[in-house]
Design a protein around this motif. Structure first.
Motif, PDB file in Angstrom:
ATOM      1  N   VAL A  92      46.573 -36.209  57.940  1.00 48.50           N
ATOM      2  CA  VAL A  92      46.923 -37.219  56.937  1.00 48.50           C
ATOM      3  C   VAL A  92      48.338 -37.735  57.174  1.00 48.50           C
ATOM      4  CG1 VAL A  92      47.417 -37.541  54.470  1.00 48.50           C
ATOM      5  CG2 VAL A  92      45.308 -36.409  55.183  1.00 48.50           C
ATOM      6  N   ARG A  93      49.251 -36.843  57.556  1.00 44.41           N
ATOM      7  CA  ARG A  93      50.645 -37.265  57.794  1.00 44.41           C
ATOM      8  C   ARG A  93      50.825 -38.002  59.109  1.00 44.41           C
ATOM      9  NH1 ARG A  93      54.420 -32.371  55.507  1.00 44.41           N
ATOM     10  NH2 ARG A  93      53.786 -32.637  53.337  1.00 44.41           N
ATOM     11  N   LYS A  94      50.054 -37.623  60.118  1.00 46.95           N
ATOM     12  CA  LYS A  94      50.140 -38.265  61.441  1.00 46.95           C
ATOM     13  C   LYS A  94      48.761 -38.793  61.822  1.00 46.95           C
ATOM     14  CE  LYS A  94      54.205 -36.245  62.608  1.00 46.95           C
ATOM     15  NZ  LYS A  94      55.450 -36.848  62.710  1.00 46.95           N
ATOM     16  N   PRO A  95      48.327 -39.902  61.237  1.00 50.49           N
ATOM     17  CA  PRO A  95      46.969 -40.394  61.489  1.00 50.49           C
ATOM     18  C   PRO A  95      46.694 -40.792  62.942  1.00 50.49           C
ATOM     19  CG  PRO A  95      48.191 -41.907  60.069  1.00 50.49           C
ATOM     20  CD  PRO A  95      49.048 -40.716  60.285  1.00 50.49           C
ATOM     21  N   ARG A  96      47.739 -41.035  63.726  1.00 54.05           N
ATOM     22  CA  ARG A  96      47.540 -41.392  65.133  1.00 54.05           C
ATOM     23  C   ARG A  96      46.992 -40.239  65.950  1.00 54.05           C
ATOM     24  NH1 ARG A  96      53.002 -42.361  66.658  1.00 54.05           N
ATOM     25  NH2 ARG A  96      53.473 -41.554  64.611  1.00 54.05           N
ATOM     26  N   THR A  97      47.188 -39.004  65.476  1.00 55.19           N
ATOM     27  CA  THR A  97      46.719 -37.840  66.228  1.00 55.19           C
ATOM     28  C   THR A  97      45.254 -37.522  65.973  1.00 55.19           C
ATOM     29  OG1 THR A  97      47.385 -36.313  64.471  1.00 55.19           O
ATOM     30  CG2 THR A  97      49.012 -36.795  66.174  1.00 55.19           C
ATOM     31  N   VAL A  98      44.649 -38.177  64.995  1.00 54.77           N
ATOM     32  CA  VAL A  98      43.270 -37.862  64.629  1.00 54.77           C
ATOM     33  C   VAL A  98      42.302 -38.530  65.599  1.00 54.77           C
ATOM     34  CG1 VAL A  98      41.525 -38.035  62.820  1.00 54.77           C
ATOM     35  CG2 VAL A  98      43.908 -37.611  62.211  1.00 54.77           C
ATOM     36  N   THR A  99      41.456 -37.707  66.209  1.00 57.11           N
ATOM     37  CA  THR A  99      40.399 -38.184  67.102  1.00 57.11           C
ATOM     38  C   THR A  99      39.070 -37.638  66.595  1.00 57.11           C
ATOM     39  OG1 THR A  99      40.575 -36.248  68.541  1.00 57.11           O
ATOM     40  CG2 THR A  99      41.976 -38.148  69.080  1.00 57.11           C
ATOM     41  N   THR A 100      37.990 -38.012  67.249  1.00 54.81           N
ATOM     42  CA  THR A 100      36.694 -37.474  66.842  1.00 54.81           C
ATOM     43  C   THR A 100      36.631 -35.970  67.101  1.00 54.81           C
ATOM     44  OG1 THR A 100      35.749 -38.105  68.973  1.00 54.81           O
ATOM     45  CG2 THR A 100      35.442 -39.639  67.140  1.00 54.81           C
ATOM     46  N   GLY A 101      37.286 -35.500  68.141  1.00 53.30           N
ATOM     47  CA  GLY A 101      37.353 -34.068  68.404  1.00 53.30           C
ATOM     48  C   GLY A 101      38.134 -33.327  67.335  1.00 53.30           C
ATOM     49  N   TYR A 102      39.185 -33.933  66.865  1.00 52.76           N
ATOM     50  CA  TYR A 102      40.007 -33.372  65.785  1.00 52.76           C
ATOM     51  C   TYR A 102      39.157 -33.213  64.528  1.00 52.76           C
ATOM     52  CZ  TYR A 102      44.388 -32.789  63.118  1.00 52.76           C
ATOM     53  OH  TYR A 102      45.409 -32.304  62.350  1.00 52.76           O
ATOM     54  N   LEU A 103      38.414 -34.272  64.195  1.00 49.98           N
ATOM     55  CA  LEU A 103      37.533 -34.209  63.029  1.00 49.98           C
ATOM     56  C   LEU A 103      36.398 -33.213  63.256  1.00 49.98           C
ATOM     57  CD1 LEU A 103      37.326 -37.989  62.084  1.00 49.98           C
ATOM     58  CD2 LEU A 103      38.666 -36.210  60.983  1.00 49.98           C
ATOM     59  N   GLY A 104      35.925 -33.123  64.492  1.00 50.73           N
ATOM     60  CA  GLY A 104      34.889 -32.142  64.813  1.00 50.73           C
ATOM     61  C   GLY A 104      35.372 -30.718  64.626  1.00 50.73           C
ATOM     62  N   ALA A 105      36.644 -30.477  64.944  1.00 51.28           N
ATOM     63  CA  ALA A 105      37.213 -29.144  64.729  1.00 51.28           C
ATOM     64  C   ALA A 105      37.264 -28.812  63.239  1.00 51.28           C
ATOM     65  CB  ALA A 105      38.617 -29.067  65.333  1.00 51.28           C
ATOM     66  N   ILE A 106      37.635 -29.776  62.426  1.00 50.49           N
ATOM     67  CA  ILE A 106      37.666 -29.552  60.975  1.00 50.49           C
ATOM     68  C   ILE A 106      36.254 -29.283  60.459  1.00 50.49           C
ATOM     69  CG2 ILE A 106      38.132 -30.641  58.738  1.00 50.49           C
ATOM     70  CD1 ILE A 106      40.447 -32.144  60.118  1.00 50.49           C
ATOM     71  N   ALA A 107      35.294 -30.089  60.897  1.00 51.06           N
ATOM     72  CA  ALA A 107      33.911 -29.899  60.457  1.00 51.06           C
ATOM     73  C   ALA A 107      33.360 -28.555  60.940  1.00 51.06           C
ATOM     74  CB  ALA A 107      33.038 -31.043  60.970  1.00 51.06           C
ATOM     75  N   GLY A 108      33.658 -28.200  62.186  1.00 51.79           N
ATOM     76  CA  GLY A 108      33.175 -26.928  62.728  1.00 51.79           C
ATOM     77  C   GLY A 108      33.755 -25.726  62.006  1.00 51.79           C
ATOM     78  N   LEU A 109      35.047 -25.752  61.750  1.00 52.98           N
ATOM     79  CA  LEU A 109      35.672 -24.649  61.027  1.00 52.98           C
ATOM     80  C   LEU A 109      35.169 -24.557  59.589  1.00 52.98           C
ATOM     81  CD1 LEU A 109      39.322 -24.888  62.364  1.00 52.98           C
ATOM     82  CD2 LEU A 109      37.726 -23.001  62.714  1.00 52.98           C
ATOM     83  N   THR A 110      34.887 -25.706  58.991  1.00 53.06           N
ATOM     84  CA  THR A 110      34.313 -25.706  57.646  1.00 53.06           C
ATOM     85  C   THR A 110      32.931 -25.057  57.669  1.00 53.06           C
ATOM     86  OG1 THR A 110      35.545 -27.690  57.061  1.00 53.06           O
ATOM     87  CG2 THR A 110      33.611 -27.188  55.717  1.00 53.06           C
ATOM     88  N   ALA A 111      32.124 -25.401  58.654  1.00 56.41           N
ATOM     89  CA  ALA A 111      30.793 -24.799  58.777  1.00 56.41           C
ATOM     90  C   ALA A 111      30.888 -23.296  59.038  1.00 56.41           C
ATOM     91  CB  ALA A 111      30.012 -25.491  59.895  1.00 56.41           C
ATOM     92  N   VAL A 112      31.851 -22.880  59.845  1.00 59.49           N
ATOM     93  CA  VAL A 112      32.047 -21.450  60.108  1.00 59.49           C
ATOM     94  C   VAL A 112      32.436 -20.730  58.817  1.00 59.49           C
ATOM     95  CG1 VAL A 112      33.560 -19.783  61.264  1.00 59.49           C
ATOM     96  CG2 VAL A 112      32.575 -21.675  62.549  1.00 59.49           C
ATOM     97  N   ASN A 113      33.297 -21.335  58.019  1.00 56.72           N
ATOM     98  CA  ASN A 113      33.719 -20.719  56.762  1.00 56.72           C
ATOM     99  C   ASN A 113      32.530 -20.554  55.811  1.00 56.72           C
ATOM    100  OD1 ASN A 113      35.661 -19.465  55.258  1.00 56.72           O
ATOM    101  ND2 ASN A 113      36.653 -21.329  54.589  1.00 56.72           N
ATOM    102  N   VAL A 114      31.668 -21.549  55.749  1.00 54.04           N
ATOM    103  CA  VAL A 114      30.470 -21.456  54.915  1.00 54.04           C
ATOM    104  C   VAL A 114      29.533 -20.374  55.461  1.00 54.04           C
ATOM    105  CG1 VAL A 114      28.406 -22.703  54.163  1.00 54.04           C
ATOM    106  CG2 VAL A 114      30.637 -23.829  54.106  1.00 54.04           C
ATOM    107  N   ALA A 115      29.384 -20.308  56.786  1.00 48.88           N
ATOM    108  CA  ALA A 115      28.523 -19.295  57.388  1.00 48.88           C
ATOM    109  C   ALA A 115      29.048 -17.883  57.119  1.00 48.88           C
ATOM    110  CB  ALA A 115      28.404 -19.537  58.893  1.00 48.88           C
ATOM    111  N   VAL A 116      30.342 -17.703  57.189  1.00 50.79           N
ATOM    112  CA  VAL A 116      30.935 -16.386  56.872  1.00 50.79           C
ATOM    113  C   VAL A 116      30.630 -16.026  55.428  1.00 50.79           C
ATOM    114  CG1 VAL A 116      33.125 -15.178  56.533  1.00 50.79           C
ATOM    115  CG2 VAL A 116      32.745 -16.478  58.625  1.00 50.79           C
ATOM    116  N   ALA A 117      30.738 -16.988  54.532  1.00 53.67           N
ATOM    117  CA  ALA A 117      30.461 -16.721  53.117  1.00 53.67           C
ATOM    118  C   ALA A 117      29.004 -16.317  52.895  1.00 53.67           C
ATOM    119  CB  ALA A 117      30.792 -17.948  52.282  1.00 53.67           C
TER     120      ALA A 117
END
Length: 115
Positions: free
Chosen positions: A86-111
């Motif tokens: 959010v602070r540095k929007p130029r650094t956001v790529t589809t891979g960056y968003l994929g990492a956020i989505a993947g880690l979110t899915a991992v957190n749900v799977a752990v739960a």
């Protein structure tokens, strides 16, 4: 106490849903909407409150500290990625968003799967 815990659980799940949904919807445009920041902060805060409430209550089952630690580390990494994006929007790529989505899915799977 049990009602408050379940209310926090609903808010926690909604926070994670906002993070995952917001990231997946914006994969093509490669940006992080403000709602994702609010979602992760909601998920993080309600998760901490749920652990504190469960630890302090005699009615609720004591949380598994190892599971909580793993989920907290993942949540903190996702929070850091979202805040930085959010602070540095130029650094956001589809891979960056994929990492956020993947880690979110991992957190749900752990739960779900860690019993």
């Amino acid at each position: 106490m049990e009602f408050l815990y379940h209310l926090l659980l609903v808010l926690h799940l909604l926070g994670w849903a906002i993070v995952l949904g917001g990231v997946l919807v914006n994969l093509r445009s490669a940006k992080i909407p403000k709602g994702v920041l609010h979602g992760i902060l909601t998920a993080l805060l309600t998760g901490l409150l749920m652990v504190g409430l469960a630890s302090a209550s005699d009615d609720l089952r004591d949380p598994d500290n190892a599971k909580v630690a793993v989920k907290l580390v993942i949540a903190l990494v996702v929070t850091a990625l979202v805040v930085y994006g959010v602070r540095k929007p130029r650094t956001v790529t589809t891979g960056y968003l994929g990492a956020i989505a993947g880690l979110t899915a991992v957190n749900v799977a752990v739960a779900v799967f860690w019993r």
